[in-house]
Design a protein around this motif. Structure first.
Motif, short mmCIF file in Angstrom:
data_model
loop_
_atom_site.label_atom_id
_atom_site.label_comp_id
_atom_site.label_asym_id
_atom_site.label_seq_id
_atom_site.Cartn_x
_atom_site.Cartn_y
_atom_site.Cartn_z
N GLU A 184 -13.60 54.58 44.94
CA GLU A 184 -13.42 53.64 43.83
C GLU A 184 -14.69 52.82 43.61
O GLU A 184 -15.12 52.60 42.47
N ALA A 185 -15.28 52.34 44.70
CA ALA A 185 -16.49 51.52 44.59
C ALA A 185 -17.66 52.33 44.04
O ALA A 185 -18.37 51.90 43.13
N ALA A 186 -17.86 53.53 44.60
CA ALA A 186 -18.97 54.36 44.14
C ALA A 186 -18.78 54.78 42.69
O ALA A 186 -19.75 54.83 41.91
N ASP A 187 -17.55 55.08 42.30
CA ASP A 187 -17.26 55.47 40.93
C ASP A 187 -17.68 54.36 39.96
O ASP A 187 -18.37 54.60 38.97
N ALA A 188 -17.25 53.13 40.24
CA ALA A 188 -17.58 52.01 39.35
C ALA A 188 -19.09 51.77 39.30
O ALA A 188 -19.66 51.55 38.22
N LEU A 189 -19.75 51.84 40.44
CA LEU A 189 -21.19 51.57 40.47
C LEU A 189 -22.00 52.70 39.85
O LEU A 189 -23.02 52.44 39.19
N PHE A 190 -21.58 53.93 40.02
CA PHE A 190 -22.30 55.03 39.38
C PHE A 190 -22.11 55.00 37.86
O PHE A 190 -23.00 55.37 37.11
N GLN A 191 -20.94 54.56 37.40
CA GLN A 191 -20.78 54.37 35.96
C GLN A 191 -21.79 53.36 35.45
O GLN A 191 -22.39 53.54 34.38
N LEU A 192 -22.00 52.28 36.20
CA LEU A 192 -23.00 51.28 35.84
C LEU A 192 -24.40 51.89 35.86
O LEU A 192 -25.20 51.68 34.94
N ALA A 193 -24.69 52.69 36.88
CA ALA A 193 -26.03 53.27 37.01
C ALA A 193 -26.37 54.20 35.85
O ALA A 193 -27.53 54.28 35.42
N PHE A 194 -25.36 54.91 35.33
CA PHE A 194 -25.60 55.89 34.28
C PHE A 194 -25.31 55.35 32.88
O PHE A 194 -25.45 56.08 31.91
N ARG A 195 -24.95 54.09 32.78
CA ARG A 195 -24.57 53.54 31.49
C ARG A 195 -25.73 53.57 30.49
O ARG A 195 -25.56 53.92 29.33
N ASP A 196 -26.92 53.20 30.95
CA ASP A 196 -28.07 53.13 30.06
C ASP A 196 -29.20 54.06 30.48
O ASP A 196 -30.29 54.00 29.91
N ASP A 197 -28.96 54.89 31.47
CA ASP A 197 -29.99 55.78 31.99
C ASP A 197 -29.35 57.14 32.28
O ASP A 197 -28.50 57.26 33.16
N ALA A 198 -29.74 58.16 31.51
CA ALA A 198 -29.13 59.48 31.64
C ALA A 198 -29.34 60.08 33.02
O ALA A 198 -28.56 60.94 33.45
N SER A 199 -30.38 59.66 33.72
CA SER A 199 -30.64 60.17 35.07
C SER A 199 -30.07 59.26 36.15
O SER A 199 -30.10 59.62 37.33
N GLY A 200 -29.57 58.10 35.75
CA GLY A 200 -29.03 57.15 36.71
C GLY A 200 -30.09 56.16 37.17
O GLY A 200 -31.18 56.57 37.58
N ASP A 201 -29.80 54.88 37.07
CA ASP A 201 -30.73 53.85 37.53
C ASP A 201 -30.96 54.02 39.03
O ASP A 201 -30.03 53.87 39.82
N PRO A 202 -32.20 54.35 39.44
CA PRO A 202 -32.42 54.66 40.86
C PRO A 202 -32.13 53.49 41.79
O PRO A 202 -31.68 53.69 42.92
N ASP A 203 -32.39 52.26 41.33
CA ASP A 203 -32.14 51.11 42.20
C ASP A 203 -30.65 50.90 42.44
O ASP A 203 -30.23 50.60 43.56
N ILE A 204 -29.85 51.07 41.39
CA ILE A 204 -28.40 50.91 41.57
C ILE A 204 -27.85 52.04 42.44
O ILE A 204 -26.95 51.82 43.26
N ILE A 205 -28.41 53.24 42.30
CA ILE A 205 -27.97 54.36 43.14
C ILE A 205 -28.27 54.07 44.61
O ILE A 205 -27.43 54.31 45.48
N VAL A 206 -29.46 53.53 44.89
CA VAL A 206 -29.81 53.19 46.27
C VAL A 206 -28.86 52.12 46.81
O VAL A 206 -28.37 52.23 47.95
N GLU A 207 -28.59 51.10 46.00
CA GLU A 207 -27.68 50.04 46.44
C GLU A 207 -26.27 50.57 46.69
O GLU A 207 -25.60 50.17 47.64
N THR A 208 -25.84 51.48 45.84
CA THR A 208 -24.51 52.08 46.01
C THR A 208 -24.44 52.86 47.31
O THR A 208 -23.46 52.76 48.07
N ARG A 209 -25.47 53.63 47.58
CA ARG A 209 -25.51 54.42 48.81
C ARG A 209 -25.44 53.51 50.04
O ARG A 209 -24.70 53.78 51.00
N GLU A 210 -26.20 52.41 50.01
CA GLU A 210 -26.21 51.50 51.14
C GLU A 210 -24.86 50.80 51.30
O GLU A 210 -24.37 50.60 52.42
N LEU A 211 -24.24 50.42 50.19
CA LEU A 211 -22.95 49.75 50.25
C LEU A 211 -21.88 50.67 50.86
O LEU A 211 -21.14 50.25 51.76
N VAL A 212 -21.81 51.90 50.38
CA VAL A 212 -20.81 52.84 50.89
C VAL A 212 -21.06 53.17 52.35
O VAL A 212 -20.13 53.25 53.16
#
Length: 221
Positions: A184-212
């Motif tokens: 659930e957490a990763a889903d919400a954060l990855f939606q945020l990461a890809f909202r304005d960046d088709a490849s995914g915001d790399p910083d949000i992806i890193v933060e998501t990985r660390e959080l999980v």
């Protein structure tokens, strides 16, 4: 046009389950066409007739499997989950059993790879992220009469089984609950990461990985 495999979960909810290879290939072509058109036109403009034309099949072939476009995108979502579980399982087979962090990276990496490359995945990953529309028939239920689980519960069930087998753990209620929270957490954060960046915001992806990773370390570490 690629033809992806169709697994048991994909068949759930179909009007008719294909029993011959020719029917299975036709179903896969319909779902491939649906995925492509989702990227091109979005859900609102998607139609069963447009899917039939793109897939090169009679409109009756679409209705043989699906009552409407929502049923079709739901099947696409279930096929995506089948494909995702297969990809994760193949990755896990190359990772030492005790290396839970590498296993977690495989789970996240395969999702990100599909997010970036699989047609239609932006709108339909493992559950149809589109308006539900007017009230329809009663919610689907399993053969035991239980409500059919939503997308993230399905993902958590599949990942709990895969990770438990990989790490030699029991897939009981505690790890399953923790995997669900992580999903659930990763889903919400990855939606945020890809909202304005088709490849995914790399910083949000890193933060998501660390959080999980930090959250699951309590059970897996």
């Amino acid at each position: 046009m690629p033809v992806y495999g169709v697994g048991a979960d994909t068949h759930e909810g179909l009007r008719r389950v294909p029993v011959q290879q020719r029917s299975a290939v036709r179903l896969a072509r319909i779902l491939d066409a649906c995925a492509e058109l989702l990227d091109e036109t979005g859900y609102e403009e998607l139609s069963t007739r447009a899917v039939a034309t793109r897939a090169g099949v009679p409109i009756g072939s679409v209705y043989r499997f699906f009552g409407n476009k929502r049923a079709m995108t739901d099947a696409l979502a279930r096929r995506n989950l089948d494909s995702y579980a297969d990809r994760v399982e193949r990755r896990l087979a190359t990772i030492p059993a005790a290396d839970w962090q590498a296993a977690l990276d495989a789970v996240l990496d395969e999702y990100l790879a599909m997010k970036r490359t699989v047609p239609g995945f932006g709108l339909v990953d493992f559950g149809t992220r589109v308006p539900a529309g007017p009230p329809g028939p009663p919610a689907a239920r399993t053969a035991d009469g239980e409500p059919v689980p939503d997308a993230n519960h399905r993902v958590a069930d599949r990942l709990t089984a895969l990770l438990a087998a990989q790490l030699g753990r029991s897939p009981d209620a505690v790890p399953r609950r923790m995997v669900l929270v992580a999903v659930e957490a990763a889903d919400a954060l990855f939606q945020l990461a890809f909202r304005d960046d088709a490849s995914g915001d790399p910083d949000i992806i890193v933060e998501t990985r660390e959080l999980v990773r930090a959250y699951l370390a309590r059970t897996l570490g």
